[in-house]
Design a protein around this motif. Structure first.
Motif, PDB file in Angstrom:
ATOM      1  N   ALA A 138       0.830  -1.213   0.000  1.00 48.11           N
ATOM      2  CA  ALA A 138       0.000   0.000   0.000  1.00 48.11           C
ATOM      3  C   ALA A 138       0.862   1.260   0.000  1.00 48.11           C
ATOM      4  N   ASP A 139       1.963   1.255   0.727  1.00 47.97           N
ATOM      5  CA  ASP A 139       2.875   2.406   0.723  1.00 47.97           C
ATOM      6  C   ASP A 139       3.362   2.691  -0.693  1.00 47.97           C
ATOM      7  N   ILE A 140       3.761   1.635  -1.391  1.00 44.12           N
ATOM      8  CA  ILE A 140       4.299   1.792  -2.746  1.00 44.12           C
ATOM      9  C   ILE A 140       3.213   2.316  -3.679  1.00 44.12           C
ATOM     10  N   VAL A 141       2.041   1.686  -3.657  1.00 41.27           N
ATOM     11  CA  VAL A 141       0.939   2.106  -4.528  1.00 41.27           C
ATOM     12  C   VAL A 141       0.552   3.554  -4.245  1.00 41.27           C
ATOM     13  N   ASN A 142       0.400   3.900  -2.982  1.00 41.61           N
ATOM     14  CA  ASN A 142       0.009   5.267  -2.623  1.00 41.61           C
ATOM     15  C   ASN A 142       1.054   6.286  -3.036  1.00 41.61           C
ATOM     16  N   TYR A 143       2.327   5.979  -2.825  1.00 41.70           N
ATOM     17  CA  TYR A 143       3.399   6.905  -3.198  1.00 41.70           C
ATOM     18  C   TYR A 143       3.443   7.111  -4.714  1.00 41.70           C
ATOM     19  N   VAL A 144       3.389   6.013  -5.449  1.00 43.93           N
ATOM     20  CA  VAL A 144       3.437   6.090  -6.917  1.00 43.93           C
ATOM     21  C   VAL A 144       2.260   6.905  -7.459  1.00 43.93           C
ATOM     22  N   ASN A 145       1.081   6.663  -6.940  1.00 43.97           N
ATOM     23  CA  ASN A 145      -0.094   7.393  -7.419  1.00 43.97           C
ATOM     24  C   ASN A 145      -0.101   8.847  -6.960  1.00 43.97           C
ATOM     25  N   CYS A 146       0.294   9.103  -5.730  1.00 42.69           N
ATOM     26  CA  CYS A 146       0.310  10.462  -5.188  1.00 42.69           C
ATOM     27  C   CYS A 146       1.295  11.351  -5.939  1.00 42.69           C
ATOM     28  N   THR A 147       2.437  10.805  -6.302  1.00 42.64           N
ATOM     29  CA  THR A 147       3.479  11.596  -6.956  1.00 42.64           C
ATOM     30  C   THR A 147       3.368  11.598  -8.480  1.00 42.64           C
ATOM     31  N   GLY A 148       2.531  10.724  -9.033  1.00 40.79           N
ATOM     32  CA  GLY A 148       2.445  10.611 -10.489  1.00 40.79           C
ATOM     33  C   GLY A 148       3.596   9.812 -11.075  1.00 40.79           C
ATOM     34  N   LEU A 149       4.308   9.097 -10.245  1.00 40.57           N
ATOM     35  CA  LEU A 149       5.458   8.303 -10.685  1.00 40.57           C
ATOM     36  C   LEU A 149       4.966   6.947 -11.196  1.00 40.57           C
ATOM     37  N   THR A 150       4.135   6.995 -12.226  1.00 42.55           N
ATOM     38  CA  THR A 150       3.506   5.785 -12.749  1.00 42.55           C
ATOM     39  C   THR A 150       4.381   5.104 -13.799  1.00 42.55           C
ATOM     40  N   GLU A 151       5.661   5.046 -13.523  1.00 45.71           N
ATOM     41  CA  GLU A 151       6.618   4.340 -14.370  1.00 45.71           C
ATOM     42  C   GLU A 151       6.309   2.847 -14.311  1.00 45.71           C
ATOM     43  N   VAL A 152       6.475   2.150 -15.450  1.00 42.04           N
ATOM     44  CA  VAL A 152       6.121   0.733 -15.499  1.00 42.04           C
ATOM     45  C   VAL A 152       6.892  -0.118 -14.487  1.00 42.04           C
ATOM     46  N   LEU A 153       8.063   0.326 -14.082  1.00 39.60           N
ATOM     47  CA  LEU A 153       8.805  -0.411 -13.053  1.00 39.60           C
ATOM     48  C   LEU A 153       8.002  -0.543 -11.766  1.00 39.60           C
ATOM     49  N   PHE A 154       7.109   0.411 -11.527  1.00 41.32           N
ATOM     50  CA  PHE A 154       6.345   0.429 -10.288  1.00 41.32           C
ATOM     51  C   PHE A 154       4.876   0.064 -10.478  1.00 41.32           C
ATOM     52  N   THR A 155       4.427  -0.051 -11.737  1.00 37.50           N
ATOM     53  CA  THR A 155       2.998  -0.292 -11.972  1.00 37.50           C
ATOM     54  C   THR A 155       2.689  -1.552 -12.769  1.00 37.50           C
ATOM     55  N   ASP A 156       3.691  -2.184 -13.364  1.00 35.13           N
ATOM     56  CA  ASP A 156       3.454  -3.312 -14.262  1.00 35.13           C
ATOM     57  C   ASP A 156       4.291  -4.521 -13.811  1.00 35.13           C
ATOM     58  N   ALA A 157       3.652  -5.442 -13.097  1.00 37.19           N
ATOM     59  CA  ALA A 157       4.361  -6.606 -12.557  1.00 37.19           C
ATOM     60  C   ALA A 157       4.941  -7.481 -13.661  1.00 37.19           C
ATOM     61  N   GLU A 158       4.229  -7.631 -14.762  1.00 41.12           N
ATOM     62  CA  GLU A 158       4.716  -8.455 -15.876  1.00 41.12           C
ATOM     63  C   GLU A 158       5.977  -7.847 -16.478  1.00 41.12           C
ATOM     64  N   TYR A 159       5.959  -6.548 -16.716  1.00 39.98           N
ATOM     65  CA  TYR A 159       7.144  -5.862 -17.233  1.00 39.98           C
ATOM     66  C   TYR A 159       8.320  -6.045 -16.266  1.00 39.98           C
ATOM     67  N   ARG A 160       8.055  -5.850 -14.998  1.00 41.07           N
ATOM     68  CA  ARG A 160       9.107  -5.972 -13.984  1.00 41.07           C
ATOM     69  C   ARG A 160       9.719  -7.367 -14.019  1.00 41.07           C
ATOM     70  N   GLN A 161       8.884  -8.385 -14.123  1.00 42.67           N
ATOM     71  CA  GLN A 161       9.373  -9.764 -14.121  1.00 42.67           C
ATOM     72  C   GLN A 161      10.170 -10.088 -15.384  1.00 42.67           C
ATOM     73  N   GLN A 162       9.730  -9.558 -16.530  1.00 47.51           N
ATOM     74  CA  GLN A 162      10.366  -9.885 -17.810  1.00 47.51           C
ATOM     75  C   GLN A 162      11.561  -8.988 -18.150  1.00 47.51           C
ATOM     76  N   GLU A 163      11.488  -7.710 -17.802  1.00 52.35           N
ATOM     77  CA  GLU A 163      12.459  -6.735 -18.300  1.00 52.35           C
ATOM     78  C   GLU A 163      13.392  -6.133 -17.256  1.00 52.35           C
ATOM     79  N   SER A 164      12.975  -6.063 -16.024  1.00 52.31           N
ATOM     80  CA  SER A 164      13.758  -5.353 -15.006  1.00 52.31           C
ATOM     81  C   SER A 164      14.905  -6.221 -14.500  1.00 52.31           C
TER      82      SER A 164
END
Length: 156
Positions: free
Chosen positions: A29-55
């Motif tokens: 919840a901390d991560i989701v709230n921070y990402v949404n509050c700041t507009g830091l909607t980078e796929v590293l923080f919002t897309d689990a599939e991308y994170r698993q495949q590309e990060s």
């Protein structure tokens, strides 16, 4: 009546003083709230599939600035209530990621302390703050310079 939980005045922060904060577990919840509050909607923080495949970092990790913000909250609770006046500058280095479920704390050392030249009721204090995970891994190091109040009975 005495008020407890107040911060440390300038006189209680001599060079060399060390202290450690309590811990804080970072949640999903901390991560989701921070990402949404700041507009830091980078796929590293919002897309689990991308994170698993590309990060290169696997798992649900938090933005480094979330760890920094939580560390500042821990320090504010422990040392700055009613005494902290201004955050003036800092250098910050990121060493390792923080993941949902990690518990962090701050280990601080006063590395500079001087009375204000123009305001006798204030001092300037720089600390070296290391944000550390439950396993001892260093996450961040930063060196804020803050303006803090002097003890009332120490003022001219």
């Amino acid at each position: 009546m005495e008020t407890i939980g107040l911060g440390l005045p300038f006189e209680d922060l001599p060079v060399g003083r060390k202290f450690k904060t309590i811990g804080r577990t970072i949640t999903e919840a901390d991560i989701v709230n921070y990402v949404n509050c700041t507009g830091l909607t980078e796929v590293l923080f919002t897309d689990a599939e991308y994170r698993q495949q590309e990060s290169v970092i696997k798992g649900r990790f938090a933005p480094a600035m979330l760890a920094y913000a939580l560390a500042e909250g821990l320090l504010a609770q422990a040392t700055l209530q009613h005494t902290g006046l201004a955050f003036l500058n800092m250098e910050l280095n990121v060493h390792n990621p923080v993941f949902a479920g990690d518990t962090i704390h701050v280990e601080a050392e006063v590395i500079e302390a001087r009375a204000s030249r123009t305001r006798p009721d204030r001092g300037l204090v720089r600390t070296r703050n290391e944000v550390v995970k439950q396993d001892g891994t260093k996450v961040l190091t930063y060196t804020p310079l803050r303006m803090v109040k002097c003890r009332k009975d120490a003022q001219p």
